[in-house]
Design an enzyme around this catalytic site. Structure first.
Site, mmCIF file in Angstrom:
data_model
loop_
_atom_site.group_PDB
_atom_site.id
_atom_site.type_symbol
_atom_site.label_atom_id
_atom_site.label_comp_id
_atom_site.label_asym_id
_atom_site.label_seq_id
_atom_site.Cartn_x
_atom_site.Cartn_y
_atom_site.Cartn_z
ATOM 1 N N ASP A 29 36.103 -12.558 11.065
ATOM 2 C CA ASP A 29 37.328 -13.212 11.477
ATOM 3 C C ASP A 29 38.008 -13.729 10.202
ATOM 4 O OD1 ASP A 29 39.259 -14.423 13.140
ATOM 5 O OD2 ASP A 29 38.177 -16.322 13.066
ATOM 6 N N ASP A 31 41.182 -16.471 9.992
ATOM 7 C CA ASP A 31 41.543 -17.890 10.024
ATOM 8 C C ASP A 31 40.318 -18.745 10.341
ATOM 9 O OD1 ASP A 31 44.685 -17.855 9.984
ATOM 10 O OD2 ASP A 31 44.105 -16.308 11.418
#
Length: 312
Positions: A29, A31
């Site tokens: 991922d 953010d």
């Protein structure tokens, strides 16, 4: 029985090195794992660059649909992730375009309730979108509705209006019109303790007004992993590690795709949240539990330093 499920193993040092050696694909991922806004997590760029240079297949799976993949490449480079290529990036907007083009083979227009970046990703894939002239006086009572709308796609929209919601609701009265959502993230953290409503909040509003449920493209749906498997050879779930910061999307995505999962504590979810799910009486909550926990992606750094020492 509560407490019988094992998970949340805090991992570091030799254990972390051994885990990396057992994995071919690292799914990350962005953010909360690699950066916060325009500030990279300390050590993240070094880790990602080292993973790539050590022969790992690194792919980025993000529900953030607010920028096209080309702009993601620029952001990676700007923040010091020098070895990242376009084909490694799987955003919910890109995967939505693939779904519309390659899976359902959309034959009409798509009404986008989302930002311009989402629209541009669809157009890049050759998916036709409804284009409307702005009319400040238009209302749902008198505005024209576009012909041949075969899908409504909801994503993050910081210019959301009641008129957009009303139009989307009208299109979805046609049972043959597809209802898709880039993701169902409820909110995103901002500085100073504020939050930004996510795509999931807009999707929920449209689900209520239309009486229908959206098909979700991004995490925790399996479709993102199917996109990766279709574009890379030899993707074996047993040889993959999913690293993220949100239990309800990243860890559930890993569980849905039968991947080992790792939670970093630099984003939304914390150890106590994972332990509550682990100790829950509800077995469905166990899918939110990470196999491993690290304080930060920077915890990988000693593993590469040891490799460098052994190779010298």
């Amino acid at each position: 029985m509560a407490g019988a499920f094992k998970g949340c193993q805090k991992i570091r040092g030799p254990q972390l090195r051994n885990l990396l050696e057992a994995k071919d694909f690292i799914l990350l991922d962005c953010d909360g794992v690699l950066w916060h806004g325009e500030k990279a997590v300390t050590g993240a760029a070094t880790v990602v660059n080292s993973l790539i240079r050590n022969g790992k297949k690194v792919v980025f799976v993000t529900n953030n649909c607010t920028r096209p993949r080309e702009k993601y490449v620029h952001k990676f480079s700007r923040l010091g992730f020098t070895d990242v290529m376009l084909e490694q990036i799987f955003s919910s907007s890109y995967c939505s375009a693939l779904y519309l083009r390659d899976v359902v083979k959309i034959s009409g227009q798509v009404f986008v309730m989302g930002c311009e970046a989402l629209r541009s990703e669809l157009q890049e894939a050759g998916v036709p979108c409804v284009v409307e002239a702005e009319d400040p006086d238009a209302t749902i009572y008198n505005c024209p509705l576009a012909p041949d709308v075969k899908a409504v796609l909801v994503g993050h929209d910081d210019k959301m209006t009641f008129l957009k919601l009303a139009k989307a609701s009208c299109y979805l009265r046609d049972p043959d019109c597809l209802f898709l959502a880039t993701d169902i993230d409820p909110w995103h953290p901002l500085s100073g303790g504020r939050i930004l409503p996510g795509s999931g909040s807009l999707t929920a509003a449209l689900e209520v007004s239309s009486g229908r449920k959206a098909t979700v493209i991004g995490k925790p749906s399996r479709f993102m992993f199917e996109c990766i498997s279709s574009q890379f050879e030899g993707v074996d779930p047993a040889k993959c590690l999913m690293i993220g910061d949100r239990l309800e999307t990243d860890m559930l995505f890993g569980a849905n795709c039968r991947l080992d999962t790792m939670l970093t504590l630099t984003g939304v979810s914390q150890t106590k949240d994972a332990e509550e799910y682990r100790d829950s009486e509800l077995t469905t909550n166990h899918s939110f539990v990470p196999d491993y926990i690290v304080d930060s992606i920077a915890d990988f750094l000693p593993a590469f330093e040891e490799q460098d020492e052994q190779s010298n």
